[in-house]
Scaffold this motif. Structure first.
Motif, PDB file in Angstrom:
ATOM      1  N   LYS A 261       0.878  -1.018  -0.008  1.00 40.38           N
ATOM      2  CA  LYS A 261      -0.237   0.103   0.011  1.00 40.38           C
ATOM      3  C   LYS A 261       0.710   1.129  -0.009  1.00 40.38           C
ATOM      4  CE  LYS A 261      -4.151   2.208   2.145  1.00 40.38           C
ATOM      5  NZ  LYS A 261      -5.143   1.824   3.306  1.00 40.38           N
ATOM      6  N   VAL A 262       2.065   1.026   0.634  1.00 37.23           N
ATOM      7  CA  VAL A 262       2.806   2.424   0.777  1.00 37.23           C
ATOM      8  C   VAL A 262       3.467   2.672  -0.809  1.00 37.23           C
ATOM      9  CG1 VAL A 262       5.296   3.158   1.744  1.00 37.23           C
ATOM     10  CG2 VAL A 262       3.643   1.778   3.194  1.00 37.23           C
ATOM     11  N   PHE A 263       3.700   1.826  -1.322  1.00 33.77           N
ATOM     12  CA  PHE A 263       4.338   1.741  -2.836  1.00 33.77           C
ATOM     13  C   PHE A 263       3.277   1.783  -3.879  1.00 33.77           C
ATOM     14  CE2 PHE A 263       7.879   0.396  -0.047  1.00 33.77           C
ATOM     15  CZ  PHE A 263       8.811   1.013  -0.214  1.00 33.77           C
ATOM     16  N   GLU A 264       2.052   1.390  -3.696  1.00 30.11           N
ATOM     17  CA  GLU A 264       0.905   1.143  -4.567  1.00 30.11           C
ATOM     18  C   GLU A 264       0.920   2.324  -5.576  1.00 30.11           C
ATOM     19  OE1 GLU A 264      -3.446  -0.552  -4.852  1.00 30.11           O
ATOM     20  OE2 GLU A 264      -2.892   0.193  -3.122  1.00 30.11           O
ATOM     21  N   LYS A 265       0.847   3.512  -5.146  1.00 31.40           N
ATOM     22  CA  LYS A 265       0.722   4.685  -6.235  1.00 31.40           C
ATOM     23  C   LYS A 265       1.901   4.769  -7.039  1.00 31.40           C
ATOM     24  CE  LYS A 265      -0.032   9.597  -6.243  1.00 31.40           C
ATOM     25  NZ  LYS A 265      -0.441  10.810  -5.681  1.00 31.40           N
ATOM     26  N   LYS A 266       3.154   4.644  -6.562  1.00 33.25           N
ATOM     27  CA  LYS A 266       4.218   4.488  -7.369  1.00 33.25           C
ATOM     28  C   LYS A 266       4.267   3.412  -8.481  1.00 33.25           C
ATOM     29  CE  LYS A 266       9.400   4.180  -7.053  1.00 33.25           C
ATOM     30  NZ  LYS A 266      10.291   3.801  -6.089  1.00 33.25           N
ATOM     31  N   ILE A 267       4.079   2.406  -7.943  1.00 39.60           N
ATOM     32  CA  ILE A 267       3.918   0.964  -8.735  1.00 39.60           C
ATOM     33  C   ILE A 267       2.772   1.485  -9.990  1.00 39.60           C
ATOM     34  CG2 ILE A 267       3.079  -1.355  -8.962  1.00 39.60           C
ATOM     35  CD1 ILE A 267       4.432  -1.541  -6.347  1.00 39.60           C
ATOM     36  N   ARG A 268       1.555   1.896  -9.606  1.00 39.46           N
ATOM     37  CA  ARG A 268       0.668   2.127 -10.587  1.00 39.46           C
ATOM     38  C   ARG A 268       1.000   3.136 -11.674  1.00 39.46           C
ATOM     39  NH1 ARG A 268      -4.319   0.451 -11.559  1.00 39.46           N
ATOM     40  NH2 ARG A 268      -5.695   1.401 -12.876  1.00 39.46           N
ATOM     41  N   THR A 269       1.526   4.082 -11.072  1.00 42.59           N
ATOM     42  CA  THR A 269       2.183   5.205 -12.029  1.00 42.59           C
ATOM     43  C   THR A 269       3.215   4.724 -13.077  1.00 42.59           C
ATOM     44  OG1 THR A 269       1.894   7.020 -10.160  1.00 42.59           O
ATOM     45  CG2 THR A 269       3.367   7.510 -12.078  1.00 42.59           C
ATOM     46  N   ASN A 270       4.093   3.888 -12.445  1.00 41.87           N
ATOM     47  CA  ASN A 270       5.041   3.277 -13.523  1.00 41.87           C
ATOM     48  C   ASN A 270       4.351   2.159 -14.468  1.00 41.87           C
ATOM     49  OD1 ASN A 270       6.794   0.611 -13.779  1.00 41.87           O
ATOM     50  ND2 ASN A 270       8.216   2.250 -14.092  1.00 41.87           N
ATOM     51  N   LEU A 271       3.217   1.630 -13.942  1.00 41.67           N
ATOM     52  CA  LEU A 271       2.867   0.865 -14.903  1.00 41.67           C
ATOM     53  C   LEU A 271       1.846   1.346 -16.174  1.00 41.67           C
ATOM     54  CD1 LEU A 271       1.758  -2.124 -12.498  1.00 41.67           C
ATOM     55  CD2 LEU A 271       3.784  -2.161 -14.174  1.00 41.67           C
ATOM     56  N   LEU A 272       1.415   2.494 -15.667  1.00 42.60           N
ATOM     57  CA  LEU A 272       0.791   3.440 -16.537  1.00 42.60           C
ATOM     58  C   LEU A 272       1.787   4.195 -17.817  1.00 42.60           C
ATOM     59  CD1 LEU A 272      -2.352   4.337 -14.360  1.00 42.60           C
ATOM     60  CD2 LEU A 272      -2.279   2.672 -16.302  1.00 42.60           C
ATOM     61  N   SER A 273       3.006   4.269 -17.287  1.00 43.02           N
ATOM     62  CA  SER A 273       4.019   5.170 -17.909  1.00 43.02           C
ATOM     63  C   SER A 273       4.325   4.271 -19.168  1.00 43.02           C
ATOM     64  CB  SER A 273       5.192   5.348 -17.309  1.00 43.02           C
ATOM     65  OG  SER A 273       5.896   4.104 -16.811  1.00 43.02           O
TER      66      SER A 273
END
Length: 294
Positions: A261-273
């Motif tokens: 959950k701490v890194f979820e936003k970062k991970i999703r941002t990367n996957l949509l990049s």
């Protein structure tokens, strides 16, 4: 009839695919028929592909969408070939001897019951998460192998007699893992399999956001499979499932989800990049699955 070419169609213009197949059939005198079954596409695609009615042996339009497993099994009702060649509708033929390559292999090795030809990626869409994943995890780059784990439904030939005995599992109505379960069923029943280098070009323009949504559906399919103990032999070697079981066995699911959950936003941002990480995608799928298992 030696070969029935079976193409399930959904919201895709298959005219060029059909014309390229017919060109090889006609130029090389191949004994083959082409069958199209449309899985309730939008009207525009029905009209476009309706132009092929005189070019194929059979063109069937379904009134409602029946899904990836049922539609493949439906070809048994319309095909007359000794072997069935299944092609996804969103592919292009890569070589002039595509059909002949399969037939030559069958003639050389008549005991072979399932042939997988693999696929390549259309360079136009090579940078998407979906196609990066295919290159790193799905595409068979070798020449020959009997490893069933290589099998995908995009481009394969199967003996009709075998397919009648072992059709796709129609209880799997959602996206994901129907090809894996099908291959495991055939492997368990000692069907003679060969992966060979006879690829089609996969024209998949799925954007990253949609592919993530499909991955979530796929994890839902995997979770439903895990609820039936009879599927344990099929899914025990799937890496994301094995990782989820380890977390569950040692009571680490809540800890993993807290960290994720701490890194979820970062991970999703990367996957949509434009430069998505497959490692992040692995964690994304694992998080989706363990949330369902919690």
């Amino acid at each position: 009839m030696k070969l029935s070419i079976c193409i399930p169609v959904y919201n895709f213009d298959v005219r060029k695919l059909v014309f390229d197949l017919k060109k090889e059939i006609d130029s090389q005198g191949i004994e083959a028929e082409i069958i199209l079954i449309d899985d309730a596409s939008d009207t525009a695609f029905k009209l476009t592909n309706g132009e092929l009615r005189s070019q194929v042996k059979k063109l069937v339009f379904l009134e409602e969408n029946i899904g990836r497993s049922r539609i493949r099994n439906l070809f048994l009702q319309y095909s007359s070939g000794e072997y069935l060649l299944f092609l996804d509708c969103d592919v292009k033929i890569a070589g002039e001897n595509f059909l002949q390559n399969y037939l030559s292999e069958i003639n050389r090795n008549p005991d072979i019951e399932l042939l997988y030809g693999s696929f390549a990626i259309d360079p136009q869409y090579a940078s998407t998460l979906r196609n990066i994943y295919s290159v790193e995890r799905e595409i068979f780059f070798g020449s020959r192998s009997d490893d069933f784990s290589l099998f995908k439904t995009v481009n394969f030939v199967i003996s009709k007699k075998v397919f009648e005995r072992f059709p796709f599992n129609e209880t799997m109505t959602k996206y994901g893992y129907e090809d894996f379960v099908f291959a495991k069923l055939l492997e368990r029943n000692e069907i003679k399999f060969l992966a060979m280098n006879n690829p089609v070009i996969h024209v998949d323009d799925t954007n990253n956001d949609i592919f993530l949504s499909k991955a979530e559906i796929g994890m839902g399919s995997l979770f439903r499979l895990s609820k039936d103990p009879q599927n344990s032999t099929f899914i025990k070697d799937i890496k994301v499932y094995k990782a989820a079981l380890i977390l569950k066995r040692f009571g680490f699911i809540s800890l993993f989800l807290s960290i994720y959950k701490v890194f979820e936003k970062k991970i999703r941002t990367n996957l949509l990049s434009k430069d998505p990480s497959i490692r992040y995608f692995d964690f994304y799928k694992l998080a989706v699955l363990v949330r369902k298992m919690k």
